[in-house]
Design a protein around this motif. Structure first.
Motif, PDB file in Angstrom:
ATOM      1  N   ALA A 116       1.029  -1.101  -0.089  1.00 55.48           N
ATOM      2  CA  ALA A 116       0.269  -0.083  -0.049  1.00 55.48           C
ATOM      3  C   ALA A 116       0.868   1.298  -0.103  1.00 55.48           C
ATOM      4  CB  ALA A 116      -0.869   0.170   1.274  1.00 55.48           C
ATOM      5  N   THR A 141       2.200   2.017  -3.677  1.00 55.83           N
ATOM      6  CA  THR A 141       1.117   2.518  -4.420  1.00 55.83           C
ATOM      7  C   THR A 141       0.946   3.701  -4.190  1.00 55.83           C
ATOM      8  OG1 THR A 141       0.184   0.194  -4.441  1.00 55.83           O
ATOM      9  CG2 THR A 141      -1.070   2.096  -4.960  1.00 55.83           C
ATOM     10  N   THR A 142       0.948   4.126  -3.000  1.00 57.86           N
ATOM     11  CA  THR A 142       0.602   5.696  -2.503  1.00 57.86           C
ATOM     12  C   THR A 142       1.706   6.414  -3.111  1.00 57.86           C
ATOM     13  OG1 THR A 142      -0.403   4.777  -0.317  1.00 57.86           O
ATOM     14  CG2 THR A 142       0.514   7.164  -0.550  1.00 57.86           C
ATOM     15  N   ARG A 153       1.544   6.810  -6.803  1.00 55.54           N
ATOM     16  CA  ARG A 153       0.587   7.721  -7.266  1.00 55.54           C
ATOM     17  C   ARG A 153       0.821   9.129  -6.699  1.00 55.54           C
ATOM     18  NH1 ARG A 153      -4.984   4.199  -5.978  1.00 55.54           N
ATOM     19  NH2 ARG A 153      -4.691   2.587  -7.283  1.00 55.54           N
ATOM     20  N   ARG A 175      -8.278   1.500   0.627  1.00 53.08           N
ATOM     21  CA  ARG A 175      -8.676   2.699  -0.205  1.00 53.08           C
ATOM     22  C   ARG A 175      -8.163   2.478  -1.770  1.00 53.08           C
ATOM     23  NH1 ARG A 175      -7.550   6.320   4.110  1.00 53.08           N
ATOM     24  NH2 ARG A 175      -9.675   7.338   4.753  1.00 53.08           N
ATOM     25  N   HIS A 176      -7.058   1.806  -1.677  1.00 51.77           N
ATOM     26  CA  HIS A 176      -6.523   1.330  -2.922  1.00 51.77           C
ATOM     27  C   HIS A 176      -7.277   0.180  -3.738  1.00 51.77           C
ATOM     28  CE1 HIS A 176      -3.364   4.101  -2.941  1.00 51.77           C
ATOM     29  NE2 HIS A 176      -2.657   3.426  -2.107  1.00 51.77           N
TER      30      HIS A 176
END
Length: 308
Positions: free
Chosen positions: A195, A198-199, A202, A277-278
């Motif tokens: 996660a 990914t954060t 992005r 959230r992802h």
């Protein structure tokens, strides 16, 4: 990595219920140590992988696996495991003295309590591999660099250690009281890190970086190595965490095991919220099974499935 004098000689007939990424790899590793996987159950999606890793094993229905086996490995998702054990117990498929092993994250030998309650004396072992499995042949080799924690009654600890050694991995005993906290820590090290990556990707993309991985990759690798070298980070990894399976009960167990003033609690909550959230953003709609965990994490969803 074992001799013929270890507690598991002679060779075992092994049956696997749930020969997916984890089960098929562990079976292949035990076969390399001289045991024989005689039967396995697997869904259609994993059938080709299981056949490649376990070419001598016969694909069977779950209830057909235990009668053929000295050791039965349950490598099924946590939500399915209790019902599966109860159903197989009701079908009277277990045998006296059988070794029952499972790999359900965050669960100890209590999974096999219904078998003992039915009056069938079996030996139960929980294995918690500190590894992320791809389900490919190279995973068998990667076990040599991994720790597999085991939970079992003290009197069968030598058997559990031998099982792990024969996988090629390093055994480490874990007590039941410590399991939820252990599970929380390794979830932070795996699902949480995914996660986080990914954060970061992005955020970089939103900040105008055309190739986020070119920036994030070296930075994250160096940061991880530096953290590991300082002794501040956990050295193991684990199978998937609560968000991957939308497992609210497992999340509550982890939270209860970590003091609210412990930094792990804050990090775990933040990363699991990000993971949720992802996961929600990647779906067209939020699956019904997700809603309980999303409420636990404080993540609300809109009508189109996107997280608030």
């Amino acid at each position: 990595m074992r001799s013929d004098t270890t507690p598991l000689a002679p060779r075992l007939r092994i049956g696997i219920i749930g020969a997916g990424r984890v089960g098929a790899v562990l079976g292949a590793a035990w076969e390399r140590s001289g045991h024989r996987v005689v039967a396995h159950s697997v869904g259609d999606q994993g059938a080709e992988r299981a056949a490649a890793l376990l070419p001598r094993s016969v694909r069977s229905a779950p209830e057909e696996v235990p009668p053929k086996s000295d050791l039965v490995l349950l490598a099924t998702p946590g939500q399915d495991a209790e019902g599966l054990v109860a159903g197989l117990t009701a079908a009277n498929v277990w045998r006296q003295g059988q070794l029952l092993v499972h790999t359900v994250p965050g669960v100890g030998v209590e999974l096999f309590a219904p078998v003992l309650a039915a009056g069938v004396p079996v030996v139960g072992v929980s294995l918690q591999p500190a590894m992320v499995f791809s389900g490919e042949r190279q995973d068998v080799e990667r076990l040599a660099d991994s720790v597999v924690c085991h939970l079992c009654p003290v009197e069968v600890d030598a058997v559990a250690q031998s099982l792990v050694l024969e996988l090629g991995a390093t055994p480490m005993r874990l007590e039941a009281v410590d399991l939820p906290r252990h599970d929380a820590a390794v979830t932070a090290a795996t699902e949480g890190v995914a996660a986080l990556v990914t954060t970061v990707r992005r955020a970089l993309a939103a900040g105008g970086v055309g190739d986020p991985d070119a920036v994030a990759g070296p930075l994250l690798r160096v940061s991880l190595e530096a953290a590991l070298g300082s002794g501040e980070a956990p050295t193991g990894t684990s199978p998937s965490g609560p968000v991957s399976r939308w497992d609210a009960r497992r999340w509550r167990s982890q939270r209860a095991a970590v003091d609210s003033d412990d930094p792990l609690a804050e990090v775990l909550l933040a990363l699991e919220r990000a993971a949720a959230r992802h996961a929600v953003a990647a779906r067209i709609e939020t699956p019904p099974a997700a809603r309980e965990l999303l409420r636990e994490l404080g993540v609300e969803t809109q009508g189109d499935g996107a997280a608030d």
